[in-house]
Design a protein around this motif. Sequence first.
Motif, short mmCIF file in Angstrom:
data_model
loop_
_atom_site.label_atom_id
_atom_site.label_comp_id
_atom_site.label_asym_id
_atom_site.label_seq_id
_atom_site.Cartn_x
_atom_site.Cartn_y
_atom_site.Cartn_z
N LEU A 15 -2.10 0.55 -13.24
CA LEU A 15 -1.79 1.94 -12.95
C LEU A 15 -1.89 2.14 -11.43
CD1 LEU A 15 -1.07 4.69 -14.06
CD2 LEU A 15 -3.49 5.09 -14.49
N VAL A 16 -0.76 2.01 -10.76
CA VAL A 16 -0.75 2.03 -9.30
C VAL A 16 -1.17 3.37 -8.71
CG1 VAL A 16 0.91 0.14 -9.15
CG2 VAL A 16 1.74 2.49 -9.17
N ASP A 17 -1.02 4.45 -9.48
CA ASP A 17 -1.48 5.74 -8.96
C ASP A 17 -2.99 5.75 -8.76
OD1 ASP A 17 1.09 6.67 -8.88
OD2 ASP A 17 0.88 8.07 -10.56
N ALA A 18 -3.72 5.00 -9.56
CA ALA A 18 -5.18 4.90 -9.36
C ALA A 18 -5.49 4.28 -8.00
CB ALA A 18 -5.81 4.07 -10.48
N LYS B 127 0.64 -1.97 0.90
CA LYS B 127 0.45 -2.31 -0.50
C LYS B 127 0.63 -1.08 -1.39
CE LYS B 127 -2.83 -4.20 -3.85
NZ LYS B 127 -2.81 -3.11 -4.82
N VAL B 128 -0.03 0.00 -1.02
CA VAL B 128 0.04 1.23 -1.82
C VAL B 128 1.46 1.79 -1.82
CG1 VAL B 128 -0.76 3.63 -1.96
CG2 VAL B 128 -2.41 1.80 -1.60
N LEU B 129 2.12 1.79 -0.67
CA LEU B 129 3.50 2.29 -0.60
C LEU B 129 4.44 1.42 -1.43
CD1 LEU B 129 3.70 3.32 3.16
CD2 LEU B 129 3.72 4.85 1.17
N TRP B 130 4.27 0.10 -1.35
CA TRP B 130 5.08 -0.82 -2.16
C TRP B 130 4.89 -0.50 -3.65
CZ3 TRP B 130 8.56 -4.79 -1.32
CH2 TRP B 130 8.89 -5.54 -2.46
N GLY C 17 -9.27 -2.61 12.26
CA GLY C 17 -9.05 -1.33 11.60
C GLY C 17 -7.59 -1.07 11.30
N PHE C 18 -6.73 -1.24 12.32
CA PHE C 18 -5.30 -1.01 12.10
C PHE C 18 -4.69 -2.04 11.18
CE2 PHE C 18 -5.35 1.59 16.12
CZ PHE C 18 -4.98 2.78 15.51
N SER C 19 -5.15 -3.29 11.26
CA SER C 19 -4.62 -4.34 10.38
C SER C 19 -4.95 -4.04 8.91
CB SER C 19 -5.18 -5.71 10.76
OG SER C 19 -4.79 -6.07 12.06
N LEU C 20 -6.20 -3.70 8.66
CA LEU C 20 -6.62 -3.40 7.29
C LEU C 20 -5.93 -2.13 6.78
CD1 LEU C 20 -8.32 -4.00 4.82
CD2 LEU C 20 -10.27 -2.90 5.96
N LEU C 21 -5.86 -1.12 7.61
CA LEU C 21 -5.21 0.12 7.21
C LEU C 21 -3.72 -0.10 6.94
CD1 LEU C 21 -5.93 3.07 6.71
CD2 LEU C 21 -5.35 3.54 9.10
N ALA C 22 -3.05 -0.87 7.80
CA ALA C 22 -1.62 -1.15 7.61
C ALA C 22 -1.39 -1.97 6.34
CB ALA C 22 -1.07 -1.89 8.82
N GLN D 220 3.92 2.24 -5.03
CA GLN D 220 4.48 3.53 -5.37
C GLN D 220 6.00 3.45 -5.53
OE1 GLN D 220 2.84 6.61 -6.09
NE2 GLN D 220 1.23 5.06 -6.30
N ARG D 221 6.61 2.60 -4.74
CA ARG D 221 8.08 2.48 -4.78
C ARG D 221 8.56 1.49 -5.84
NH1 ARG D 221 12.96 3.64 -4.93
NH2 ARG D 221 14.42 2.84 -3.43
N TYR D 222 7.90 0.32 -5.93
CA TYR D 222 8.41 -0.78 -6.76
C TYR D 222 7.50 -1.16 -7.93
CZ TYR D 222 11.42 -1.32 -2.71
OH TYR D 222 12.32 -1.10 -1.69
N GLY D 223 6.32 -0.59 -8.02
CA GLY D 223 5.38 -0.96 -9.07
C GLY D 223 4.41 -2.04 -8.61
N ASP D 224 3.62 -2.53 -9.53
CA ASP D 224 2.59 -3.50 -9.15
C ASP D 224 3.21 -4.80 -8.66
OD1 ASP D 224 1.94 -5.89 -11.18
OD2 ASP D 224 2.77 -4.21 -12.32
N LEU D 225 2.43 -5.59 -8.02
CA LEU D 225 2.88 -6.84 -7.39
C LEU D 225 2.83 -8.02 -8.35
CD1 LEU D 225 0.92 -6.24 -4.08
CD2 LEU D 225 3.38 -5.96 -4.41
N GLY D 226 3.05 -7.80 -9.61
CA GLY D 226 2.98 -8.87 -10.61
C GLY D 226 1.59 -9.04 -11.18
#
Length: 187
Positions: A164-167, A143-146, A133-138, A148-154
Amino acid sequence: MTDRNQKWFISLVVAVIAVAILLLHGSSELRYDRADILHGQIWRVFTGNFVHANWRHLASDMAGLALWTALASYLETRRSYLILLVGTGLGVGLGLLLLDPHVGWYIGLSGILHGLFAASAIRLLSHKEWLGGFSLLAALALKVLWEQRYGDLGTAKLLGVPVLVDAHLYGAVTGAVIVLALLFFRR
């Protein structure tokens, strides 16, 4: 049909709908389109999640859905899976409509997928499966925080469509809220 087979069937139905839309070129009539939604075509808030730009985009989302179905669908009942699919799809569309007025259009299942994985992480924690649970949540939160800060991962380059990372954020938050509500009302 066993409960696990029913969830595979639901995932297969989602895949068939997405393939049919791509084959029938239904993207313009069904994609999330802010202007059309504001002019009364409210179904687009939900249906845009099942529209894909191309076969790579579709294959990526279907791989994610198959991965979730194989690894985590056992955590959900058939009913809760349907609630998550519909609720998260609406959450993504409404989130875009209310919080991202600059977004003119959106397509793809990735927002819903983020919601399914967020729900699964919380379900694992509710079953006291702490490591999973914690591994998947982390991983999902990072991923979502990245994004939001830097855009998609390529991914945009790989798929040939903007991401659209906000989705992803709205899907993850909606999936978490829905599963917390399901857990609360089950008790």
